[in-house]
Design a protein around this motif. Structure first.
Motif, short mmCIF file in Angstrom:
data_model
loop_
_atom_site.label_atom_id
_atom_site.label_comp_id
_atom_site.label_asym_id
_atom_site.label_seq_id
_atom_site.Cartn_x
_atom_site.Cartn_y
_atom_site.Cartn_z
N THR A 71 -8.35 3.91 -5.89
CA THR A 71 -7.12 3.62 -6.69
C THR A 71 -6.00 4.19 -5.71
O THR A 71 -4.88 3.99 -6.18
CB THR A 71 -7.18 4.21 -8.13
N ASP A 72 -6.42 5.28 -4.77
CA ASP A 72 -5.30 5.97 -4.12
C ASP A 72 -5.09 5.21 -2.52
O ASP A 72 -4.26 5.65 -2.01
CB ASP A 72 -5.75 7.38 -3.79
N VAL A 73 -5.78 4.31 -2.39
CA VAL A 73 -5.54 3.53 -1.09
C VAL A 73 -4.15 2.73 -1.14
O VAL A 73 -3.75 2.01 -2.09
CB VAL A 73 -6.46 2.43 -0.63
N THR A 74 -3.42 3.02 -0.15
CA THR A 74 -2.02 2.51 -0.19
C THR A 74 -1.56 1.43 0.85
O THR A 74 -2.36 1.26 1.63
CB THR A 74 -0.78 3.66 -0.07
N LEU A 75 -0.59 0.75 0.70
CA LEU A 75 -0.48 -0.11 1.82
C LEU A 75 -0.05 0.52 3.13
O LEU A 75 -0.67 0.11 4.29
CB LEU A 75 1.16 -0.93 1.48
N ASP A 76 0.60 1.67 3.21
CA ASP A 76 0.80 2.41 4.45
C ASP A 76 -0.38 2.79 5.13
O ASP A 76 -0.48 2.87 6.21
CB ASP A 76 1.74 3.65 4.26
N GLU A 77 -1.40 3.15 4.35
CA GLU A 77 -2.77 3.61 4.92
C GLU A 77 -3.22 2.55 5.51
O GLU A 77 -3.95 2.31 6.76
CB GLU A 77 -3.49 4.28 4.19
N LEU A 78 -3.45 1.32 4.90
CA LEU A 78 -3.86 0.05 5.56
C LEU A 78 -3.37 -0.27 6.59
O LEU A 78 -4.06 -0.50 7.69
CB LEU A 78 -3.86 -1.12 4.48
N LEU A 79 -2.09 -0.19 6.62
CA LEU A 79 -1.55 -0.56 8.01
C LEU A 79 -1.33 0.35 9.12
O LEU A 79 -1.55 0.04 10.16
CB LEU A 79 0.25 -0.70 7.68
N ALA A 80 -1.57 1.63 8.64
CA ALA A 80 -1.85 2.61 9.81
C ALA A 80 -3.11 2.40 10.23
O ALA A 80 -3.57 2.59 11.68
CB ALA A 80 -2.01 4.19 9.24
N ARG A 81 -4.26 2.49 9.81
CA ARG A 81 -5.68 2.01 9.99
C ARG A 81 -5.70 0.45 10.81
O ARG A 81 -6.46 0.59 11.66
CB ARG A 81 -6.51 2.13 8.96
N ALA A 82 -4.88 -0.24 10.19
CA ALA A 82 -5.13 -1.70 11.05
C ALA A 82 -4.34 -1.65 12.20
O ALA A 82 -4.51 -2.58 13.02
CB ALA A 82 -4.49 -2.65 9.92
N ALA A 83 -3.58 -0.58 12.78
CA ALA A 83 -3.12 -0.41 14.06
C ALA A 83 -4.02 -0.29 15.11
O ALA A 83 -3.76 -0.32 16.40
CB ALA A 83 -1.96 0.52 13.92
N HIS A 84 -5.28 0.18 14.94
CA HIS A 84 -6.37 0.59 15.82
C HIS A 84 -6.72 -0.60 16.55
O HIS A 84 -6.69 -1.74 15.82
CB HIS A 84 -7.46 1.20 15.16
N PRO A 85 -6.94 -0.62 17.90
CA PRO A 85 -7.33 -1.90 18.73
C PRO A 85 -8.53 -2.63 18.13
O PRO A 85 -8.65 -3.71 18.33
CB PRO A 85 -7.66 -1.30 19.84
N LYS A 86 -9.29 -1.75 17.39
CA LYS A 86 -10.78 -2.54 17.05
C LYS A 86 -10.44 -3.12 15.56
O LYS A 86 -11.61 -3.67 15.21
CB LYS A 86 -11.86 -1.33 17.25
N VAL A 87 -9.65 -2.73 14.86
CA VAL A 87 -9.27 -3.28 13.67
C VAL A 87 -8.61 -4.49 13.71
O VAL A 87 -7.46 -4.90 14.03
CB VAL A 87 -8.56 -2.27 12.63
N VAL A 88 -9.39 -5.76 13.30
CA VAL A 88 -8.85 -7.18 13.75
C VAL A 88 -8.42 -7.88 12.39
O VAL A 88 -8.24 -9.12 12.39
CB VAL A 88 -9.71 -7.90 14.48
N ALA A 89 -8.70 -7.30 11.16
CA ALA A 89 -8.61 -7.74 9.82
C ALA A 89 -8.34 -6.84 8.90
O ALA A 89 -8.59 -5.76 8.98
CB ALA A 89 -9.74 -8.81 9.59
N ILE A 90 -7.96 -7.26 7.72
CA ILE A 90 -7.69 -6.63 6.45
C ILE A 90 -8.69 -7.07 5.56
O ILE A 90 -8.96 -8.26 5.34
CB ILE A 90 -6.31 -6.91 5.63
N GLY A 91 -9.28 -6.31 4.48
CA GLY A 91 -10.36 -6.37 3.67
C GLY A 91 -11.60 -6.04 4.03
O GLY A 91 -12.04 -5.25 4.70
N GLU A 92 -12.58 -6.31 3.23
CA GLU A 92 -12.63 -7.45 2.33
C GLU A 92 -12.19 -6.88 0.91
O GLU A 92 -12.42 -5.95 0.40
CB GLU A 92 -13.87 -8.29 2.35
N ALA A 93 -11.22 -7.94 0.13
CA ALA A 93 -10.79 -7.69 -0.98
C ALA A 93 -10.76 -8.95 -2.03
O ALA A 93 -10.87 -9.87 -1.28
CB ALA A 93 -9.27 -7.02 -0.69
N GLY A 94 -10.35 -8.77 -3.01
CA GLY A 94 -10.31 -9.99 -3.77
C GLY A 94 -10.82 -9.74 -5.18
O GLY A 94 -10.55 -8.64 -5.91
#
Length: 264
Positions: A71-94
């Protein structure tokens, strides 16, 4: 070339055989594998696998089963991790109303954060939806009105209405080995109906081995069998289907580098 657009190489099932798994995938003509995140708090271990192999990339996100843990995962953390060259997608979520391991309100709240991360990062969202067609369709429509984002509804087993509406909204549909099962006539009918440019193939390995390998641990190499059945279902050659779905993948997962021979 084929792409396994959804597998879980960080799962314990593969820990003792990861080099062999990747080698067999390469031998089968699998040019890229996307290892999908299910827990942000375990993302570093997933990222290490993606960094280990040139043909493996990954996503970042919290599966609906695990929303109560994260529950502590934030938008900013997802975006920061998504900046890594090997991260090509968000999720899985739903939304998963079949198992309901995560409280539904937390599933929805987490999903909306992931949608926003996809929107702001420009990366595709990998959507898990099971027995939640009405709520998922409503949320996709509401979020589309707030601003564009692209997604794939992975391991699709939902109804025709949700799939067609998702495609209208600009999203894609991913099929696993389930489409090869004898009782999956309705799913094959849907796969035959969808636009050719909105279909992806995946394993969801280590789960859901296609019919030919039923009962075995699934692995990326087995996506070849799922692709064969889908090509037959759609009345095209395996080569044409592979070319189409691979192009679909690189268009959607546009951060993923193409193999040199595919880029030439």
């Amino acid at each position: 070339m084929l792409v396994d657009s959804h597998c879980h190489l960080d799962f314990p099932d593969f820990a003792e055989d990861l080099d062999g798994i990747v080698a067999r995938a390469r031998a089968a003509g699998i040019g890229r594998m996307v290892s999908i995140s299910t827990r942000v708090r375990r993302h570093d271990a997933l990222l290490a696998i993606a960094e280990r192999y040139d043909d493996v990339v990954c996503s970042v996100g919290t599966h609906p089963h695990h929303v109560a843990e994260e529950t502590d995962v934030t938008l900013d953390e997802l975006l920061a991790r998504a900046a890594h060259p090997k991260v090509v997608a968000i999720g899985e979520a739903g939304l998963d109303y079949f198992y309901d391991y995560g409280p539904r309100d937390l599933q929805a709240a987490s999903f909306l954060i992931h949608v926003d991360a996809a929107r702001k990062s420009g990366l595709p969202l990998v959507i898990h939806t099971r027995e939640a067609d009405a709520d998922m369709q409503r949320m996709l429509e509401e979020e589309a009105a707030k601003g564009p984002f692209v997604a794939v509804l992975h391991c699709y087993t939902g109804g025709r209405e949700l799939a067609l509406r998702a495609v209208e909204l600009g999203h894609s549909i991913g099929f696993t080995g389930i489409v090869t099962f004898k009782k999956s006539d309705a799913l094959r009918a849907l796969a035959a109906e969808l636009p050719a440019d909105r279909i992806l193939v995946e394993t969801d390995a280590p789960y859901l081995a296609p019919g030919k390998f039923r009962g075995k641990r699934n692995e990326p190499a087995y996506v070849v069998e799922t692709a064969r059945v889908l090509a037959e279902t759609r009345g095209v050659t395996p080569e044409a289907f592979a070319a189409q779905t691979t192009e679909n993948f690189f268009r959607l997962f546009s951060k993923t580098p193409r193999p040199v021979e595919a880029a030439a």
